[in-house]
Motif scaffolding. Structure first.
Motif, PDB file in Angstrom:
ATOM      1  N   ARG A   1      39.431  44.120  38.630  1.00 42.46           N
ATOM      2  CA  ARG A   1      39.496  44.206  37.168  1.00 42.46           C
ATOM      3  C   ARG A   1      40.566  45.186  36.727  1.00 42.46           C
ATOM      4  NH1 ARG A   1      34.392  44.938  38.190  1.00 42.46           N
ATOM      5  NH2 ARG A   1      34.269  47.030  37.296  1.00 42.46           N
ATOM      6  N   HIS A   2      40.737  46.272  37.488  1.00 47.64           N
ATOM      7  CA  HIS A   2      41.708  47.300  37.122  1.00 47.64           C
ATOM      8  C   HIS A   2      41.957  48.166  38.339  1.00 47.64           C
ATOM      9  CE1 HIS A   2      38.462  50.380  36.681  1.00 47.64           C
ATOM     10  NE2 HIS A   2      37.760  49.319  36.348  1.00 47.64           N
ATOM     11  N   LEU A   3      42.926  49.067  38.247  1.00 51.24           N
ATOM     12  CA  LEU A   3      43.341  49.840  39.416  1.00 51.24           C
ATOM     13  C   LEU A   3      42.229  50.698  39.987  1.00 51.24           C
ATOM     14  CD1 LEU A   3      46.902  51.065  38.377  1.00 51.24           C
ATOM     15  CD2 LEU A   3      46.313  49.279  40.006  1.00 51.24           C
ATOM     16  N   GLU A   4      41.402  51.292  39.115  1.00 54.04           N
ATOM     17  CA  GLU A   4      40.416  52.253  39.591  1.00 54.04           C
ATOM     18  C   GLU A   4      39.048  51.647  39.840  1.00 54.04           C
ATOM     19  OE1 GLU A   4      40.991  55.456  36.557  1.00 54.04           O
ATOM     20  OE2 GLU A   4      41.240  56.635  38.377  1.00 54.04           O
ATOM     21  N   ALA A   5      38.917  50.339  39.788  1.00 50.06           N
ATOM     22  CA  ALA A   5      37.621  49.708  40.041  1.00 50.06           C
ATOM     23  C   ALA A   5      37.162  50.058  41.445  1.00 50.06           C
ATOM     24  CB  ALA A   5      37.731  48.197  39.884  1.00 50.06           C
ATOM     25  N   ARG A   6      35.948  50.625  41.541  1.00 48.27           N
ATOM     26  CA  ARG A   6      35.444  51.090  42.836  1.00 48.27           C
ATOM     27  C   ARG A   6      34.208  50.323  43.284  1.00 48.27           C
ATOM     28  NH1 ARG A   6      37.279  55.886  40.409  1.00 48.27           N
ATOM     29  NH2 ARG A   6      38.725  57.061  41.691  1.00 48.27           N
ATOM     30  N   ASP A   7      33.904  49.206  42.641  1.00 49.50           N
ATOM     31  CA  ASP A   7      32.686  48.501  43.001  1.00 49.50           C
ATOM     32  C   ASP A   7      32.956  47.298  43.900  1.00 49.50           C
ATOM     33  OD1 ASP A   7      33.939  46.857  41.246  1.00 49.50           O
ATOM     34  OD2 ASP A   7      32.388  46.934  39.698  1.00 49.50           O
ATOM     35  N   ASN A   8      34.201  47.173  44.408  1.00 50.72           N
ATOM     36  CA  ASN A   8      34.575  46.103  45.330  1.00 50.72           C
ATOM     37  C   ASN A   8      34.418  44.714  44.729  1.00 50.72           C
ATOM     38  OD1 ASN A   8      35.045  48.083  47.290  1.00 50.72           O
ATOM     39  ND2 ASN A   8      32.912  48.027  47.969  1.00 50.72           N
ATOM     40  N   SER A   9      34.415  44.609  43.401  1.00 52.44           N
ATOM     41  CA  SER A   9      34.284  43.320  42.741  1.00 52.44           C
ATOM     42  C   SER A   9      35.671  42.737  42.523  1.00 52.44           C
ATOM     43  CB  SER A   9      33.568  43.481  41.402  1.00 52.44           C
ATOM     44  OG  SER A   9      32.283  44.012  41.596  1.00 52.44           O
ATOM     45  N   CYS A  10      35.991  41.692  43.235  1.00 52.32           N
ATOM     46  CA  CYS A  10      37.297  41.056  43.122  1.00 52.32           C
ATOM     47  C   CYS A  10      37.124  39.577  42.810  1.00 52.32           C
ATOM     48  CB  CYS A  10      38.093  41.212  44.418  1.00 52.32           C
ATOM     49  SG  CYS A  10      38.524  42.919  44.824  1.00 52.32           S
ATOM     50  N   PHE A  11      38.035  39.051  41.991  1.00 51.89           N
ATOM     51  CA  PHE A  11      38.042  37.613  41.738  1.00 51.89           C
ATOM     52  C   PHE A  11      38.512  36.893  42.987  1.00 51.89           C
ATOM     53  CE2 PHE A  11      40.081  33.671  40.436  1.00 51.89           C
ATOM     54  CZ  PHE A  11      39.083  33.109  39.658  1.00 51.89           C
ATOM     55  N   ARG A  12      37.887  35.761  43.274  1.00 51.72           N
ATOM     56  CA  ARG A  12      38.258  34.954  44.432  1.00 51.72           C
ATOM     57  C   ARG A  12      38.573  33.534  43.976  1.00 51.72           C
ATOM     58  NH1 ARG A  12      35.036  38.979  46.116  1.00 51.72           N
ATOM     59  NH2 ARG A  12      35.582  39.989  48.091  1.00 51.72           N
ATOM     60  N   GLY A  13      39.712  33.035  44.423  1.00 50.35           N
ATOM     61  CA  GLY A  13      40.159  31.707  44.040  1.00 50.35           C
ATOM     62  C   GLY A  13      41.665  31.609  44.176  1.00 50.35           C
ATOM     63  N   LYS A  14      42.254  30.610  43.496  1.00 46.02           N
ATOM     64  CA  LYS A  14      43.696  30.394  43.547  1.00 46.02           C
ATOM     65  C   LYS A  14      44.282  30.514  42.150  1.00 46.02           C
ATOM     66  CE  LYS A  14      43.834  27.383  47.615  1.00 46.02           C
ATOM     67  NZ  LYS A  14      44.276  26.061  48.148  1.00 46.02           N
ATOM     68  N   ILE A  15      45.482  31.102  42.077  1.00 46.29           N
ATOM     69  CA  ILE A  15      46.212  31.228  40.821  1.00 46.29           C
ATOM     70  C   ILE A  15      47.559  30.548  41.011  1.00 46.29           C
ATOM     71  CG2 ILE A  15      47.294  32.830  39.212  1.00 46.29           C
ATOM     72  CD1 ILE A  15      45.030  34.796  39.861  1.00 46.29           C
ATOM     73  N   ASP A  16      47.842  29.556  40.162  1.00 45.92           N
ATOM     74  CA  ASP A  16      49.063  28.772  40.289  1.00 45.92           C
ATOM     75  C   ASP A  16      50.190  29.336  39.433  1.00 45.92           C
ATOM     76  OD1 ASP A  16      50.549  26.469  41.210  1.00 45.92           O
ATOM     77  OD2 ASP A  16      50.299  25.634  39.210  1.00 45.92           O
TER      78      ASP A  16
END
Length: 727
Positions: A142-157
């Motif tokens: 979500r942002h540089l300092e996000a520390r909860d290991n929550s990342c979007f997963r998928g493909k971006i074209d």
């Protein structure tokens, strides 16, 4: 292009904060974020497909399912520019491999979301965020300092940022990989394996945690997939020094995070505080005294969704953190863990009864000495969420359960309005009994629900601890007879202006009933990257007159240092007397003899000039004990109350609880301060909880006062309380 292993990620992202590069670009105010994206699955939470980050804790982004599952949202720092109520947002249904265009336009104070150029949501905010030239672009996190290991997963074209708010028609005309009529401020097509910005502004990129360029797309898969794109020179500064040893990087990140928490003047030092970062909600749950230790769970959030953290203590004060007790795992019927409790089943196993998000009420069991691993049986949920419009949906909600074993029968309260009762002979076979409360009390409004229930015997009565979402923590005293709870009285533990919520209790080895509650924050956002605080543990008992006794546990005395005792103080009418006491982590004990004063009490966290102070007052003619926070902080603190019927009231600055002294009875006041937490106990039968945020370093004073008459303070004792938290 440079790639780094996932283990480097926490340390690398920490280095960005505070960067100040030579300005080569102008500020960006109005803007449009656009991304053509294919989520790998729709059950993921809290990651971002595209974020603009100013490297100073402010960001705007296209975030997926942070506040509501399967829904896109405009993510922002501490949700300052996010719409929290997303009930009308459509849930995403696109299949993996299919692209969807998501766009967010920012025009002045108006934010508009589009899905495939169709209106998705629109709302206004107080002010827009200005992004300076040194801003960076982030994919995945979500942002540089996000520390909860929550990342979007998928493909971006394709991903773009325009320096203006595009119209709906302009969005509809755009195609991935092809230019539009207007020039973007940043543009990523990822063609031919190139991760760089085609405009030449964000030419330095790093791919982290498994992110890669493949088939002309940014592929975000792996442990913590993230791509960061920055202006020239960003990664060559002294702050960009990835370690050659991943463990060294992690250790450094942990050290910096701990230092940041310790530097927060409002973070409590001996209350139970979340170690995970911002937690919303932070309900205490699953409390049990097991194998000589106090075990307490609590709701926190990470990339899996809502989970139950787990800590244990031998003394109620010093906590050992365990791995999370409950969390949604692949293949589980629950997609998140919400409120519930813990009891011992017929086999002697510790048994969690909890609400599984998207499934219904569920159980998990453990018999280990440390309760480190919990097993969810295959028959979960024990009671599914009733389908909307079904006969069951008119009888009960499968919500906020609380269970116990009585004889050879299991009982469970399901929260709602009204709360309902279930029972079972075996944990996999529950049946509906009926309404748990056949009648309510006169001071309870019809819009108040019973949630976070906690039900137990106390003396010769039973007590139901719970909340109503509009008004916070409360309790009933009454009789449990013939599978019905018949309340005789109703009382509150939170009043307008207060922040006491979501109670939980256990019975310990000494036969004491000990409770905690979640103390909500008042600060706007979470500027130090954390939230989540419990009240101090409280011992509940039934007094001789049939009322509830509320007292601090004796264990708190072990934290006392630097005792001070002051003699008798006579306070004249409309007089305030400063005491030779100071501190922000104190226990204060007063014995006050009422005379003819109309209002009297104690002021804490006072600045020398009186610009900051918090007032603890007794008003004998009104039979009230109150905490006045109108001058607690020079900062802009939200003095809200819970959302009463008719909406929130942001002007409540005095929380007043009912309290009456008997004829000739002195006031016994015990005040506990722990940075931003204030808890006041009066004569062992009333307790008021408050959050305060003084900003002056010298707001540490204590004073006694009287208005409209005089009082005598017979005895004053004070102790500094030692910290128990390591961060």
């Amino acid at each position: 292009m440079r790639t780094f292993p996932a283990a480097f990620l926490p340390a690398l992202l920490l280095t960005f904060t505070g960067m100040s590069l030579a300005a080569t670009l102008g500020e960006i105010r109005d803007k449009t974020l656009i991304v053509w994206v294919s989520p790998s699955d729709l059950d993921q939470r809290r990651g971002s497909a595209l974020t603009l980050d100013d490297t100073a804790s402010h960001f705007d982004g296209i975030v997926f399912a942070e506040l509501s599952e399967k829904r896109w949202m405009a993510g922002s720092n501490y949700h300052d520019r996010s719409q929290r109520d997303q009930e009308n947002y459509a849930q995403e249904t696109v299949r993996a491999g299919t692209l969807v265009q998501m766009a967010i336009t920012y025009k002045g104070n108006e934010i508009t979301l589009y899905r495939n150029a169709e209106l998705y949501a629109r709302y206004t905010v107080e002010s827009q965020q200005v992004f300076p030239p040194e801003s960076v672009i982030v994919f995945g996190r979500r942002h540089l300092e996000a520390r909860d290991n929550s990342c979007f997963r998928g493909k971006i074209d394709d991903a773009r940022i325009y320096p203006e708010a595009l119209t709906q028609g302009e969005l509809s005309a755009l195609k991935p990989g092809l230019p539009g009529d207007k020039d973007p401020w940043a543009w990523f097509t990822f063609e031919n394996g190139n991760p760089q910005d085609l405009t030449g502004r964000f030419m330095e990129t790093v791919l982290l945690g498994g992110a890669k360029i493949e088939d002309d797309c940014l592929v975000l898969e792996g442990l913590e997939p993230t791509m960061v794109a920055a202006p020239p020179g960003f990664f060559s500064t002294d702050l960009w020094k990835p370690s050659n040893q991943s463990q060294d990087a992690l250790t450094e990140a942990q050290r910096k995070h701990r230092e940041r928490l310790l530097s927060d003047p409002h973070r409590p030092t001996w209350h139970f505080v979340s170690p995970e970062g911002p937690c919303m909600p932070f309900d205490p749950n699953g409390a049990i005294f097991w194998e000589g230790r106090y075990h307490l769970c609590y709701i926190f959030q990470d990339d899996r969704g809502h989970c139950w953290g787990h800590a244990s203590s031998a003394d109620l004060l010093h906590w050992q953190w365990h791995d999370p007790a409950l969390f949604p795992a692949p293949g589980d019927v629950d997609k998140g863990i919400f409120s519930g409790n813990c009891f011992v089943n017929k086999k002697g196993e510790a048994t969690m009864l909890y609400h599984g998000v998207g499934a219904g009420n569920c159980i998990a069991v453990s018999s280990e000495p440390g309760l480190d691993h919990w097993i969810k049986p295959e028959f979960n949920p024990i009671v599914p969420i009733p389908p909307e419009g079904s006969p069951e949906s008119k009888l009960y909600r499968s919500w906020d359960p609380h269970g116990w074993l009585e004889g050879d029968t299991y009982y469970a309260i399901f929260g709602g309005n009204p709360p309902t009762l279930f029972k079972a002979k075996e944990l996999n076979d529950w049946s509906y009994v009926g309404n748990f409360l056949p009648n309510d009390m006169p001071d309870v409004d019809d819009f108040e629900d019973v949630s976070c229930p906690d039900f137990f015997p106390l003396g010769d009565k039973h007590l139901l601890l719970c909340i109503s979402h509009p008004r916070g923590c409360r309790y009933y005293l009454g009789r449990w007879e013939d599978e019905v709870f018949r309340p005789e009285s109703h009382h509150r533990m939170n009043w307008p202006g207060g922040t006491c919520f979501a109670p939980e209790s256990l019975l310990d080895g000494q036969g004491r009933r000990i409770m905690w509650a979640w103390v909500l924050d008042r600060r706007p956002g979470h500027p130090y990257g954390w939230s989540g605080t419990m009240t101090m543990p409280r011992v509940l008992s039934l007094r001789e007159d049939g009322s509830l006794g509320i007292n601090p546990p004796k264990e708190l005395e072990s934290l006392r240092t630097k005792q001070q005792a002051l003699g008798r103080v006579e306070i004249k009418e409309d007089e305030m007397i400063p005491l030779d006491l100071q501190g922000d982590s104190l226990e204060l004990a007063f014995t006050i003899t009422p005379q003819d004063a109309k209002r009297y009490g104690v002021k804490v966290r006072c600045s020398p000039d009186g610009s900051e102070e918090t007032v603890v007052a007794v008003e004998p003619q009104e039979n009230k004990l109150s905490i006045d926070v109108s001058k607690s902080s020079l900062a802009d603190i939200c003095h809200y109350t819970f959302c009463m019927k008719g909406g929130p009231n942001p002007e409540v600055t005095v929380q007043s609880a009912p309290f009456q002294l008997q004829e000739g009875e002195p006031l016994q006041l015990r005040i506990f301060l722990d940075r931003s937490i204030l808890e006041v106990f009066a004569n062992g039968r009333q307790c008021v909880t408050q959050r305060i945020y003084p900003v002056r370093n010298d707001s540490l004073g204590v004073a006694v006062f009287s208005q409209g008459g005089s009082v005598a303070v017979e005895g004053i004792k004070a102790w500094t309380l030692s910290p128990t938290n390591a961060w």
